[in-house]
Motif scaffolding. Structure first.
Motif, short mmCIF file in Angstrom:
data_model
loop_
_atom_site.label_atom_id
_atom_site.label_comp_id
_atom_site.label_asym_id
_atom_site.label_seq_id
_atom_site.Cartn_x
_atom_site.Cartn_y
_atom_site.Cartn_z
N MET A 243 57.51 19.89 46.80
CA MET A 243 56.53 20.94 46.49
C MET A 243 56.18 20.88 45.00
SD MET A 243 56.84 25.09 47.00
CE MET A 243 57.09 24.88 48.77
N LEU A 244 54.91 20.88 44.68
CA LEU A 244 54.46 20.81 43.30
C LEU A 244 54.72 22.13 42.59
CD1 LEU A 244 52.82 19.33 41.04
CD2 LEU A 244 50.79 20.42 42.00
N ARG A 245 55.27 22.04 41.39
CA ARG A 245 55.44 23.22 40.55
C ARG A 245 54.69 22.96 39.23
NH1 ARG A 245 60.18 20.35 39.93
NH2 ARG A 245 61.19 21.16 41.78
N ARG A 246 53.86 23.89 38.83
CA ARG A 246 53.05 23.74 37.62
C ARG A 246 53.62 24.63 36.53
NH1 ARG A 246 47.41 25.31 38.20
NH2 ARG A 246 47.09 23.96 36.38
N ILE A 247 54.00 23.99 35.41
CA ILE A 247 54.61 24.69 34.29
C ILE A 247 53.69 24.59 33.08
CG2 ILE A 247 56.64 24.92 32.81
CD1 ILE A 247 57.31 25.28 35.76
N ASP A 248 53.37 25.73 32.48
CA ASP A 248 52.56 25.75 31.26
C ASP A 248 53.47 26.01 30.07
OD1 ASP A 248 50.47 25.79 29.50
OD2 ASP A 248 49.63 27.70 30.15
N PHE A 249 53.69 24.98 29.24
CA PHE A 249 54.44 25.13 27.99
C PHE A 249 53.43 25.46 26.90
CE2 PHE A 249 58.36 24.06 25.58
CZ PHE A 249 57.84 24.11 24.28
N LEU B 136 62.66 24.40 29.97
CA LEU B 136 62.01 23.67 31.06
C LEU B 136 62.80 23.81 32.35
CD1 LEU B 136 59.92 21.70 32.23
CD2 LEU B 136 61.32 19.82 31.32
N LYS B 137 64.12 23.63 32.26
CA LYS B 137 64.93 23.66 33.48
C LYS B 137 65.02 25.07 34.07
CE LYS B 137 65.15 19.48 33.66
NZ LYS B 137 64.40 18.79 34.75
N VAL B 138 65.07 26.08 33.21
CA VAL B 138 65.04 27.45 33.71
C VAL B 138 63.69 27.75 34.36
CG1 VAL B 138 65.06 29.89 33.03
CG2 VAL B 138 66.80 28.32 32.13
N ALA B 139 62.61 27.30 33.72
CA ALA B 139 61.27 27.53 34.29
C ALA B 139 61.11 26.85 35.63
CB ALA B 139 60.20 27.03 33.30
N GLU B 140 61.60 25.61 35.76
CA GLU B 140 61.50 24.90 37.03
C GLU B 140 62.27 25.64 38.12
OE1 GLU B 140 60.92 20.21 35.78
OE2 GLU B 140 62.95 21.00 35.98
N THR B 141 63.47 26.10 37.79
CA THR B 141 64.28 26.82 38.78
C THR B 141 63.61 28.11 39.23
OG1 THR B 141 66.34 25.92 37.85
CG2 THR B 141 66.52 27.92 39.16
N LEU B 142 63.12 28.88 38.28
CA LEU B 142 62.48 30.15 38.64
C LEU B 142 61.16 29.92 39.37
CD1 LEU B 142 63.16 32.26 35.41
CD2 LEU B 142 64.34 32.37 37.61
N ALA B 143 60.44 28.86 39.01
CA ALA B 143 59.21 28.53 39.72
C ALA B 143 59.50 28.20 41.18
CB ALA B 143 58.50 27.36 39.04
N GLY C 18 58.12 16.42 40.98
CA GLY C 18 57.28 17.51 41.49
C GLY C 18 56.84 18.50 40.43
N THR C 19 57.22 18.26 39.16
CA THR C 19 56.78 19.15 38.09
C THR C 19 55.54 18.60 37.41
OG1 THR C 19 58.99 20.05 37.61
CG2 THR C 19 57.37 20.15 35.84
N VAL D 275 58.20 34.16 33.03
CA VAL D 275 57.90 33.87 31.63
C VAL D 275 59.22 33.59 30.93
CG1 VAL D 275 56.87 34.72 29.48
CG2 VAL D 275 55.90 35.41 31.69
N VAL D 276 59.37 32.39 30.38
CA VAL D 276 60.65 31.92 29.86
C VAL D 276 60.57 31.77 28.34
CG1 VAL D 276 62.33 30.04 29.89
CG2 VAL D 276 61.16 30.73 32.01
N GLY D 277 61.56 32.31 27.66
CA GLY D 277 61.72 32.11 26.22
C GLY D 277 62.80 31.07 25.96
N PRO D 278 62.56 30.09 25.09
CA PRO D 278 63.55 29.04 24.85
C PRO D 278 64.89 29.54 24.32
CG PRO D 278 61.40 28.34 24.07
CD PRO D 278 61.28 29.79 24.43
#
Length: 260
Positions: free
Chosen positions: A1-7, A213-220, A31-32, A95-98
């Motif tokens: 499944m495609l996950r789209r992350i905006d950094f 990035l890894k937190v964002a991918e997991t939550l996405a 898939g990211t 929404v993820v803060g580094p």
């Protein structure tokens, strides 16, 4: 499944986009789709707090547009975690803060850690972020390398070498297990140096860009599968009733005034 992350580089310049893309895209999962963006119509850096507050107003618009454009999660690419909590009031995607992500992940790298950030102006603010998170129990302090972000991009290898030297000094001083890099651009300069064949330091490094990035991918992934829901009953409650009308009017005026 495609996950789209905006950094989102929360700076009014594209100067930092390339180094973030170069050092982060390699670590994106299968898939990211990782997109690196920046802001328009705001200051080029947030080393000083007035500039930071101006930037946050534009940042909120970018985050809402990211949700409208179909992104599954957003990373705000600065260890101040600027606007992260406010943005969670506005959108339903993660929404993820580094810095917050790094503090959450630090225990996987070592029992204790010391933060190494960019300069003396940032240090007390980062300390406040750690305290507000409630995750600083095993933090053994904070040190700086005395570089400002707009200067880093002109000599990233020098930034990396100064960072490595400081990491070794701090580890000897504090006996912490790991170093948490408290600046996304410091971390990118360091990562680029290592990817080019530079020798890494001996201690564990918590890179805020990779952690975010890894937190964002997991939550996405959880959001796509119905496993992520942000509470709207308290802190992150959205404007409701006449407050929603006020929000819509205020946002419309802001967009028009800023020509966004």
């Amino acid at each position: 499944m495609l996950r789209r992350i905006d950094f989102i580089n929360p700076f009014g310049t594209r100067a930092y986009d390339e180094i973030i893309h170069r050092t982060l895209s390699h670590y994106a999962g299968d898939g990211t789709e990782l997109t690196i963006t920046h802001l328009e119509g705001c200051p080029p850096d947030i080393d000083y707090f007035y500039s930071k507050h101006l930037m946050e107003s534009v940042l909120f618009e970018r985050i809402m547009k990211s949700e409208e454009e179909g992104f599954d999660a957003v990373i705000v690419g600065c260890c101040y975690d600027p606007g992260v909590r406010t943005a969670r009031e506005l959108v339903d995607i993660p929404v993820v803060g580094p810095m917050e992500a790094s503090l959450q992940m630090a225990a996987y790298h070592g029992h204790t850690y010391t933060i190494v950030t960019d300069h003396h102006k940032a240090a007390p603010y980062i300390e406040d972020v750690v305290r507000l998170s409630g995750l600083g129990g095993n933090c053994r302090g904070l040190r700086t390398i005395e570089w400002f972000v707009r200067d880093m991009i002109t000599n990233p290898d020098a930034v990396a070498l100064d960072t490595i030297t400081r990491c070794r000094e701090v580890t000897a001083e504090t006996h912490a297990d790991a170093i948490l890099m408290g600046c996304t651009i410091v971390a990118a300069c360091y990562q680029q140096y290592i990817m080019k064949g530079g020798q890494p330091p001996e201690m564990a490094i918590v890179n805020p860009n990779l952690m975010a990035l890894k937190v964002a991918e997991t939550l996405a992934d959880l959001k796509q599968k119905g496993g992520y829901h942000i509470s709207r009953s308290g802190y992150y409650e959205k404007p409701q009733g006449h407050y929603a009308e006020e929000f819509t009017k205020a946002r419309s005026k802001f967009i028009k005034a800023m020509d966004l």
